[in-house]
Design a protein around this motif. Sequence first.
Motif, mmCIF file in Angstrom:
data_model
loop_
_atom_site.group_PDB
_atom_site.id
_atom_site.type_symbol
_atom_site.label_atom_id
_atom_site.label_comp_id
_atom_site.label_asym_id
_atom_site.label_seq_id
_atom_site.Cartn_x
_atom_site.Cartn_y
_atom_site.Cartn_z
ATOM 1 N N ALA A 167 -4.539 8.373 -4.610
ATOM 2 C CA ALA A 167 -4.074 8.783 -3.283
ATOM 3 C C ALA A 167 -5.207 9.450 -2.499
ATOM 4 C CB ALA A 167 -2.890 9.733 -3.423
ATOM 5 N N GLY A 168 -6.013 10.251 -3.195
ATOM 6 C CA GLY A 168 -7.133 10.911 -2.528
ATOM 7 C C GLY A 168 -8.189 9.929 -2.049
ATOM 8 N N ILE A 169 -8.463 8.927 -2.862
ATOM 9 C CA ILE A 169 -9.416 7.885 -2.459
ATOM 10 C C ILE A 169 -8.922 7.193 -1.194
ATOM 11 C CG2 ILE A 169 -10.311 5.611 -3.118
ATOM 12 C CD1 ILE A 169 -10.417 6.700 -6.017
ATOM 13 N N MET B 129 0.833 -1.205 0.000
ATOM 14 C CA MET B 129 0.000 0.000 0.000
ATOM 15 C C MET B 129 0.867 1.254 0.000
ATOM 16 S SD MET B 129 -2.685 1.266 2.942
ATOM 17 C CE MET B 129 -1.361 1.562 4.146
ATOM 18 N N TRP B 130 1.886 1.283 0.856
ATOM 19 C CA TRP B 130 2.723 2.474 0.948
ATOM 20 C C TRP B 130 3.585 2.652 -0.294
ATOM 21 C CZ3 TRP B 130 1.305 6.014 4.043
ATOM 22 C CH2 TRP B 130 0.657 5.692 5.237
ATOM 23 N N ILE B 131 4.064 1.546 -0.861
ATOM 24 C CA ILE B 131 4.818 1.659 -2.124
ATOM 25 C C ILE B 131 3.911 2.176 -3.231
ATOM 26 C CG2 ILE B 131 6.002 0.342 -3.932
ATOM 27 C CD1 ILE B 131 7.030 -1.531 -1.747
ATOM 28 N N GLY B 132 2.704 1.639 -3.297
ATOM 29 C CA GLY B 132 1.760 2.099 -4.305
ATOM 30 C C GLY B 132 1.415 3.561 -4.135
ATOM 31 N N LEU B 133 1.257 4.005 -2.882
ATOM 32 C CA LEU B 133 0.970 5.413 -2.624
ATOM 33 C C LEU B 133 2.141 6.293 -3.077
ATOM 34 C CD1 LEU B 133 -1.159 7.257 -1.326
ATOM 35 C CD2 LEU B 133 0.060 7.006 0.847
ATOM 36 N N PHE B 134 3.353 5.816 -2.858
ATOM 37 C CA PHE B 134 4.532 6.552 -3.318
ATOM 38 C C PHE B 134 4.518 6.717 -4.833
ATOM 39 C CE2 PHE B 134 8.740 6.005 -5.255
ATOM 40 C CZ PHE B 134 9.352 7.192 -4.857
ATOM 41 N N PHE B 135 4.290 5.636 -5.561
ATOM 42 C CA PHE B 135 4.269 5.717 -7.020
ATOM 43 C C PHE B 135 3.102 6.576 -7.518
ATOM 44 C CE2 PHE B 135 6.833 1.702 -7.022
ATOM 45 C CZ PHE B 135 7.922 2.223 -7.719
ATOM 46 N N ASP C 82 4.067 9.924 -9.766
ATOM 47 C CA ASP C 82 3.718 10.032 -11.178
ATOM 48 C C ASP C 82 3.154 11.405 -11.550
ATOM 49 O OD1 ASP C 82 4.535 7.455 -11.568
ATOM 50 O OD2 ASP C 82 2.516 6.590 -11.611
ATOM 51 N N ARG C 83 2.618 12.102 -10.571
ATOM 52 C CA ARG C 83 2.107 13.462 -10.768
ATOM 53 C C ARG C 83 1.108 13.543 -11.923
ATOM 54 N NH1 ARG C 83 7.238 17.582 -9.667
ATOM 55 N NH2 ARG C 83 7.766 16.718 -7.608
ATOM 56 N N ASN C 84 0.155 12.647 -11.907
ATOM 57 C CA ASN C 84 -0.916 12.730 -12.891
ATOM 58 C C ASN C 84 -2.260 12.596 -12.181
ATOM 59 O OD1 ASN C 84 -1.511 9.901 -12.542
ATOM 60 N ND2 ASN C 84 0.158 9.417 -13.960
ATOM 61 N N ARG C 85 -3.332 12.842 -12.922
ATOM 62 C CA ARG C 85 -4.665 12.869 -12.307
ATOM 63 C C ARG C 85 -5.059 11.521 -11.716
ATOM 64 N NH1 ARG C 85 -8.290 15.490 -16.942
ATOM 65 N NH2 ARG C 85 -6.873 14.250 -18.220
ATOM 66 N N VAL C 86 -4.677 10.434 -12.395
ATOM 67 C CA VAL C 86 -5.050 9.110 -11.904
ATOM 68 C C VAL C 86 -4.359 8.822 -10.573
ATOM 69 C CG1 VAL C 86 -4.999 6.644 -12.366
ATOM 70 C CG2 VAL C 86 -5.510 8.241 -14.217
#
Length: 638
Positions: A402-404, A383-389, A393-397
């Motif tokens: 991360a917001g979800i 989860m934390w690795i995924g949140l980092f990526f 990535d700095r894109n809307r998705v």
Amino acid sequence: MTWLSAIPTFIVSAALLLFPGLIVGALIGLRRLWLVAVAPAISVTLVTAGSVILPMAGLSWNPLTALSFAALFGAVVVLLFRLLLRTKFISTPPESGRAWPTVVGWAIPTVILFSWAIAGIMSAENFSQTFDNVFHMNAIALIGDTGNASPFEVARLTTPDGDPGFYPDGWHALVQLAQQVTGASIPLAINSFNFAAIAVAWPTGIMLLSRQIAGSSRTATLAAGILAAAFPAFPLNLFHYGVLYPYFFSMLMVPAVLALSLNLLGITREPRLTTPASHSVLIAGVTAALLMAHPAAMMSALALVVPAATIAMLAGWTGLTPKRRLFRVLGYGLFVVIGLLLLYFLRQGDWWGARMKPVEAAWQTVSLSLWGIGLPLLTAVLMWIGLFFALRDRNRVGYSAAGIWLIAAALFFVAAGISNYWLRNPTLIWYGDAPRLAALYPIAVIPLAVIAVRRVAEWLSERPRFEARRWLPSAAALVLVALGTQALAGYPTLVDRLNFSYETKPRSLLISTDELALLQRLPSEVGEDEVIAGSPWTGTSLAFAFADREVVLPHMLMNEISADRIMVMDHLRDAATNPQVCEAADRLGVRYVLDFGRREVHKENHRYKGIERLDRAEGFELVDHEGSARLYRLTACG
């Protein structure tokens, strides 16, 4: 009873949940995973809408009327999409170009979850020995008894002499429909339907949502399937906690509805399915399924879509014309207002308050040891690795993902560990109840964990040593995830809790083995038109569910009951000397009393003096008994 006996009702339940939606979805143009994942929600909307309309037409709730209505409603939906909206859906194939990863991704969590659930429930006809299950089983019996599955009538179970209001009974209506087809007992129908709901709605929905956020590679698809079975908090904990069967059922459909919403907003890795108008109509249709099953699930989907809606509103802001900016602001404002109104009017109150200290709630949030079950460190690391990526990535998705996660994490943390009323207020639609929000959390976590698995596997496959076998890192990563998430998830703890909840024992808090044996004999001892009095807190009200015999108090919490019911429960033992008691009993049809002693489901002490110590009262005859469980006939009233 063996689980083989559940297969017919399981098949019927799966058919009810799949085929109406598959047929209508295919006819309007949905394809591949979109079709399969969204079909259950479409089916629920088509079928349960009949529970509202059929009583208005004077028709009873049965397979013929319900499916006929669903067919007519489905035809209208198809005509709407085909002729009026002229809908064309884009069907994007998976990156691998093959369907087998999706099939395997569905099979893995289905088998794992079934295995743990069977180990926990043990027998196909076992039932949850919990307070809430009295309502659920008797509500199914009420629908069968009256032929009315309307959400405006089922609450008559607890409000027999007043206005029942609205109660979302989609789960009860569908379980009862499956029961009618196969003739299964209510416990068997419940277990079979719940298994079918997991199989048809959960893996495909979470794979679809993960595909929107993490992409559709074989590795991502398989990882989503594996991770769908990595959290005891959902779906299986809701077989124990509560039991919250309607909430469990509705939450299974949230990932597919959320995926549709993200796709409409353009916050996904796949192109938009169709035009905004067609897309909006489809979302409205499947959201109705959440409302009919449980409004809190509808609010769950609404809460999780807030980050994506905010990002979509702000995207490309500087390049927009003033007219387009106004259009976005008005649309977003309407979304926020509707959400706040729903949050206010659907709030249920803070029933339990904070369950733990803030530090413990924080630990469970970051470690995913939700509700103290397991210590899934590998899943938390993913989860934390995924949140980092997602953030890197700095894109809307990525920002939306991360917001979800942030919304779901905050809701769980506040419900679990914060006592301040104003901070808890947004959680009141979920009763401020930490386990309900623990069930929401995995929906936000799984796509992030899938991002992590995919990125790590792709990075490893690009190493020179794997040039000839690029599949090997992905395979190794998936095996590690499967073993690691299962080993640390804490399912054995949940199985122990399920065993305790579902096993009928000599001193079970709701129904003991002696009491169950007596209940099963009632159809041959009590007439179909004769009513039974008894303390609902001791389980006697389940004579309705197990023996199809009406009871004076079908549930522990009764509202707006008549003076006759009060008279019977307070003074029935005086029937031989008080004519008013017999008059009330005659009007209700009361002729029997079940005495299950004083042991109550919540270890409380509720007194109904009119049905106590009948062995010392005049005008009662002991008809049958099993151990300390007794059935008396009222003879004083002739």
